[in-house]
Design a protein around this motif. Sequence first.
Motif, PDB file in Angstrom:
ATOM      1  N   THR A 183      -5.996  10.158  10.318  1.00 19.19           N
ATOM      2  CA  THR A 183      -5.796   8.971  11.152  1.00 19.19           C
ATOM      3  C   THR A 183      -6.959   8.816  12.121  1.00 19.19           C
ATOM      4  OG1 THR A 183      -3.427   9.363  11.012  1.00 19.19           O
ATOM      5  CG2 THR A 183      -4.178   7.845  12.713  1.00 19.19           C
ATOM      6  N   VAL A 184      -7.375   7.569  12.331  1.00 20.62           N
ATOM      7  CA  VAL A 184      -8.561   7.335  13.160  1.00 20.62           C
ATOM      8  C   VAL A 184      -8.328   6.247  14.209  1.00 20.62           C
ATOM      9  CG1 VAL A 184     -10.292   8.067  11.458  1.00 20.62           C
ATOM     10  CG2 VAL A 184      -9.470   5.694  11.454  1.00 20.62           C
ATOM     11  N   ASN A 185      -9.100   6.371  15.281  1.00 16.56           N
ATOM     12  CA  ASN A 185      -9.379   5.263  16.196  1.00 16.56           C
ATOM     13  C   ASN A 185     -10.770   4.769  15.837  1.00 16.56           C
ATOM     14  OD1 ASN A 185      -8.119   6.429  19.448  1.00 16.56           O
ATOM     15  ND2 ASN A 185      -7.106   5.437  17.748  1.00 16.56           N
TER      16      ASN A 185
ATOM     17  N   PHE B  17     -13.979   1.962  16.947  1.00 18.89           N
ATOM     18  CA  PHE B  17     -14.501   1.176  18.063  1.00 18.89           C
ATOM     19  C   PHE B  17     -15.799   0.487  17.648  1.00 18.89           C
ATOM     20  CE2 PHE B  17     -11.945   3.315  21.389  1.00 18.89           C
ATOM     21  CZ  PHE B  17     -11.582   4.480  20.726  1.00 18.89           C
TER      22      PHE B  17
ATOM     23  N   LYS C 126     -11.492  -2.563  19.540  1.00 15.08           N
ATOM     24  CA  LYS C 126     -11.086  -1.259  19.018  1.00 15.08           C
ATOM     25  C   LYS C 126      -9.841  -1.383  18.174  1.00 15.08           C
ATOM     26  CE  LYS C 126      -8.361   0.154  23.063  1.00 15.08           C
ATOM     27  NZ  LYS C 126      -8.280   1.120  24.196  1.00 15.08           N
TER      28      LYS C 126
ATOM     29  N   PHE D 147      -6.528   1.026  16.979  1.00 11.30           N
ATOM     30  CA  PHE D 147      -5.869   2.321  17.065  1.00 11.30           C
ATOM     31  C   PHE D 147      -4.576   2.366  16.264  1.00 11.30           C
ATOM     32  CE2 PHE D 147      -2.769   1.036  20.296  1.00 11.30           C
ATOM     33  CZ  PHE D 147      -3.402  -0.010  20.918  1.00 11.30           C
TER      34      PHE D 147
ATOM     35  N   ARG E 111     -12.994   8.122  16.257  1.00  5.18           N
ATOM     36  CA  ARG E 111     -12.349   9.328  16.762  1.00  5.18           C
ATOM     37  C   ARG E 111     -11.246   9.675  15.770  1.00  5.18           C
ATOM     38  NH1 ARG E 111      -7.988   9.946  21.652  1.00  5.18           N
ATOM     39  NH2 ARG E 111      -7.469  12.103  21.217  1.00  5.18           N
ATOM     40  N   GLY E 112     -11.277  10.898  15.266  1.00  7.48           N
ATOM     41  CA  GLY E 112     -10.256  11.345  14.337  1.00  7.48           C
ATOM     42  C   GLY E 112      -9.082  11.989  15.049  1.00  7.48           C
ATOM     43  N   ASN E 113      -7.937  12.055  14.383  1.00  8.35           N
ATOM     44  CA  ASN E 113      -6.742  12.590  15.046  1.00  8.35           C
ATOM     45  C   ASN E 113      -6.747  14.108  15.132  1.00  8.35           C
ATOM     46  OD1 ASN E 113      -6.253  13.172  12.384  1.00  8.35           O
ATOM     47  ND2 ASN E 113      -4.123  12.544  12.428  1.00  8.35           N
TER      48      ASN E 113
END
Lengths: 116, 115
Positions: B30-32, B34, B49, B51, B94-96
């Motif tokens: 899972t990622v965020n 941006f 972004k 999320f 950003r990865g989880n």
Amino acid sequence: DVKVTQSSRYLVKRTGEKVFLECVQDMDHENMFWYRQDPGLGLRLIYFSYDVKMKEKGDIPEGYSVSREKKERFSLILESASTNQTSMYLCASSLGASGRWGETQYFGPGTRLLVL
Amino acid sequence: AQSVSQHNHHVILSEAASLELGCNYSYGGTVNLFWYVQYPGQHLQLLLKYFSGDPLVKGIKGFEAEFIKSKFSFNLRKPSVQWSDTAEYFCAVRGNNNAGNMLTFGGGTRLMVKP
């Protein structure tokens, strides 16, 4: 508005000098970050801190150290500057609270460092 | 480890042209995601972004991006660019697996819009 300030916009130093870059944020953020920005390489994380006196290495910590004695202030230190550390240095902060999902980082204006 | 690839380093467009900037990332979880923008002489600032939820994300100044999980992509689009969109654009992930809110950035794309 979040404000992240950096002590200098431009710095010129000589090889071997000790260099301090200062960053201050005014929003009580827990997380603070130091990146360097180089053409074609984007931003690369040097160090980050998630609390006072806490620090974690990023992707390129070699040749750098950091200090966080107060929550609002995060310093990057080049113990002995070298020409390959000529770069743009960006500081950022984010709210924190154990790595909130979807959190935004807020950036300072950057310090352009030239090492001769 | 995560990585982000921005395929175009320099893009030149005329005003009113449509824009699409590519961004691909490598991370299986899972990622965020941006997009940040840096206008000449200004701070890096958040454009938009993703999320969770709707994979089509709308940001400031008419920009949007679509998260396509199967393609590991998060391309930035704008139907009609303006001269004031001249800037450098950075994609970040950003990865989880990353509890520390660390972002991995792509190499950036410099956009020049000709008046």
